[in-house]
Design an enzyme around this catalytic site. Structure first.
Site, PDB file in Angstrom:
ATOM      1  N   GLU A 157     -33.134 -18.658  61.862  1.00 57.60           N
ATOM      2  CA  GLU A 157     -32.407 -17.829  62.827  1.00 57.60           C
ATOM      3  C   GLU A 157     -32.456 -16.391  62.355  1.00 57.60           C
ATOM      4  OE1 GLU A 157     -28.409 -18.724  64.144  1.00 57.60           O
ATOM      5  OE2 GLU A 157     -28.775 -20.878  63.960  1.00 57.60           O
ATOM      6  N   GLU A 165     -25.714 -24.040  59.421  1.00 51.41           N
ATOM      7  CA  GLU A 165     -24.838 -23.122  58.680  1.00 51.41           C
ATOM      8  C   GLU A 165     -23.703 -23.884  57.985  1.00 51.41           C
ATOM      9  OE1 GLU A 165     -25.716 -19.049  61.139  1.00 51.41           O
ATOM     10  OE2 GLU A 165     -23.823 -20.023  61.584  1.00 51.41           O
TER      11      GLU A 165
HETATM   12  C1  BGP Z   1     -25.337 -18.499  64.310  1.00 43.06           C
HETATM   13  C2  BGP Z   1     -25.332 -19.822  65.022  1.00 43.06           C
HETATM   14  C3  BGP Z   1     -25.970 -19.862  66.360  1.00 43.06           C
HETATM   15  C4  BGP Z   1     -25.984 -18.555  67.097  1.00 43.06           C
HETATM   16  C5  BGP Z   1     -26.094 -17.322  66.256  1.00 43.06           C
HETATM   17  C6  BGP Z   1     -25.775 -16.024  66.945  1.00 43.06           C
HETATM   18  O1  BGP Z   1     -24.225 -18.396  63.520  1.00 43.06           O
HETATM   19  O2  BGP Z   1     -25.964 -20.807  64.246  1.00 43.06           O
HETATM   20  O3  BGP Z   1     -25.484 -20.943  67.056  1.00 43.06           O
HETATM   21  O4  BGP Z   1     -25.358 -18.502  68.275  1.00 43.06           O
HETATM   22  O5  BGP Z   1     -25.280 -17.387  65.115  1.00 43.06           O
HETATM   23  O6  BGP Z   1     -24.390 -15.886  67.082  1.00 43.06           O
HETATM   24  P1  BGP Z   1     -23.703 -15.500  68.434  1.00 43.06           P
HETATM   25  O7  BGP Z   1     -24.193 -16.472  69.430  1.00 43.06           O
HETATM   26  O8  BGP Z   1     -22.257 -15.589  68.191  1.00 43.06           O
HETATM   27  O9  BGP Z   1     -24.149 -14.117  68.718  1.00 43.06           O
END
Ligand code: BGP
Length: 473
Positions: A362, A170
């Protein structure tokens, strides 16, 4: 309607959120080791016991069992990251840590055993802490050299085991979440110029990583990784549409530079109007131009809405970048707005703009799960809400493929419950596999298959066909 043959189905994780073992076998501290509440509160001086990431879900010791479960689901690809501080404990060390290198050799060998292709992020929010404390993170240009040393080491070591690489997770998040880029200055202390200089340094580091990878082995494929978040105008007012475009440009700037190799005009204008002068060193422009990425990868969780007068609307929560709450959409328990069609739009937009293969690395639903016992006495979770979220999103991926978009694969976040990035909770669960660990750190760490485990297994087995049938098991 069909997913192409060879479509890479799998799941995505990140070292700092699940490995644990934060201080063993020569690993140095990473910035996440002092961020016990994710992005909610400032970093602490030292690691504190309440930081769930220190133990994660103990993948470090459990990787064989976990990979076995991924293989049972039929994974074709598995996305993980290398913890930079396992390889170069302080980031600026001259020599790598052999024990750290050996750990990833073991993980990649285990994946190969099951014919699972690794997809590896070089920097997933986990730079060595020393780089935050003594260099102010990515605001300091010297990090490019440290990063080069690290990536050269891992490309050379793993070139025969890992074909697909991502540079920065990201990468556009540095503007909204500088701490993840080892910049610990508070919002008040940090200038817009420093922030964009940090972004520039990462972009140059990303291009030089791509160059190094291709020099070491032309078969390696390197992608960029961005947060995607389409925005909708709150009204048909052209000024609202302009607000949408300006919001989206903040993200496109990063893919434009990675793919087209130069700063786009709208970014130059934005920087000028904000009195930001980026220091380009000799060779930067050529490096960006000549070493563009092989494919584009992105996370997609939600969309948002924009207006020229945002103050009159209700704001929404979100993955690092917020926006206005869209009244036509429902939200997750953490306020992230659920929008499967947005994924089709994003895929089409990227494809139309760049004609480069796309990888969704993701996508998933963070939700509270309840562990129950089924009729045979086995522990499980009836997570129909997760199946519903994923199914609707994957159906839209199918639509985009039908629209002519080239999609390489899909790795859902995260196949196994792990520690949340933004809130550092365990209770924000994404997995097909439940991990018995609570927000207070208690729990046996046992793994249990959720209902979605069998569902995703069937999705992969049928190369997506089950997405168009009722799933009632
Ligand atoms: C993204 C990241 C991840 C991940 C995901 C979900 O922004 O790349 O590392 O964790 O989001 O977010 P969260 O864990 O805050 O729910």
């Amino acid at each position: 309607m069909g997913f192409p043959k060879g479509f890479l189905w799998g799941g995505a994780t990140a070292a700092n959120q699940y490995e644990g073992a934060y201080n063993v076998d020569g690993k140095g501290l990473s910035v996440q080791d002092v961020m016990p509440n994710g992005l909610q509160t400032p970093p602490t001086e030292e690691p504190t016991e309440d930081n769930l990431k220190l133990k994660g879900i103990n993948f470090y010791e459990n990787y064989k069992e976990d990979i076995k479960l991924f293989a049972e689901m039929g994974f074709k690809v598995y996305r993980t990251s290398i913890a930079w501080s396992r390889i170069f404990p302080n980031g600026d060390d001259a020599e790598p840590n052999e024990e750290g290198l050996q750990f990833y050799d073991d993980v990649f060998d285990e994946l190969t055993k099951y014919d699972i292709e690794p997809l590896v992020t070089l920097s997933h929010y986990e730079p060595p802490l020393n780089l935050a404390r003594n260099y102010d993170g990515w605001t300091d240009r010297r990090l490019i050299d440290f990063f080069n040393r690290y990536v050269r080491t891992v490309f050379e070591r793993y070139q025969d085991k890992v074909k697909y690489w991502l540079t920065f997770n990201e990468v556009n998040s540095i503007i909204g979440a500088p701490a993840n880029g080892a910049i610990f200055k508070s919002k008040e202390e940090l200038t817009t110029e420093e922030l964009w200089q940090a972004a520039h340094n990462q972009l140059v580091a990303s291009a030089s990583a791509t160059k190094i990878a291709h020099e070491i082995n032309p078969d390696l494929e390197v992608g960029c990784m961005v947060i995607s978040m389409p925005a909708y105008p709150m009204t048909p007012d052209p000024e609202d549409m302009l607000a949408v475009r300006q919001f989206e440009n903040q993200n496109y700037a990063f893919t434009d530079i990675h793919v087209r190799g130069e700063y786009p005009g709208y970014l130059k204008r934005y920087l000028k109007e904000n009195n930001v002068e980026i220091e380009f060193e000799e060779g930067d422009a050529e490096l960006l131009k000549e070493h563009t990425v092989d494919f584009i990868s992105f996370s997609y969780y939600m969309s948002t809405a924009m207006a020229h007068n945002p103050e009159v609307y209700e704001g929404s929560e979100g993955n690092i970048m917020g926006g206005i709450s869209n009244p036509t959409l429902e939200s997750s328990e953490w306020g992230w707005q659920i929008d499967p069609v947005g994924l089709r739009l994003v895929l089409n937009d990227f494809w139309d703009r760049y004609q480069l293969p796309l990888f969704i690395v993701e996508n998933g639903l963070g939700a509270k799960d309840e562990l129950i016992q089924d009729e045979e006495g086995n522990y499980t979770v009836e997570d129909d809400y997760r199946i519903d979220y994923l199914k609707k999103h994957l159906q839209q991926v199918g639509e985009a493929i039908e629209d002519g978009v080239e999609v390489m694969g899909y790795t859902s976040w995260a196949p196994i419950d792990l520690v949340s990035m933004s809130t550092a909770q365990m209770s924000k669960r994404y997995g097909y596999i439940y991990v018995d660990r609570e927000d207070d750190g208690s729990g046996s760490m046992e793994r249990y298959k959720k209902k979605s485990f069998d569902w995703y297994k069937e999705v992969i087995e049928t190369n997506g066909q089950v997405l168009y049938e009722d799933y009632s098991k």
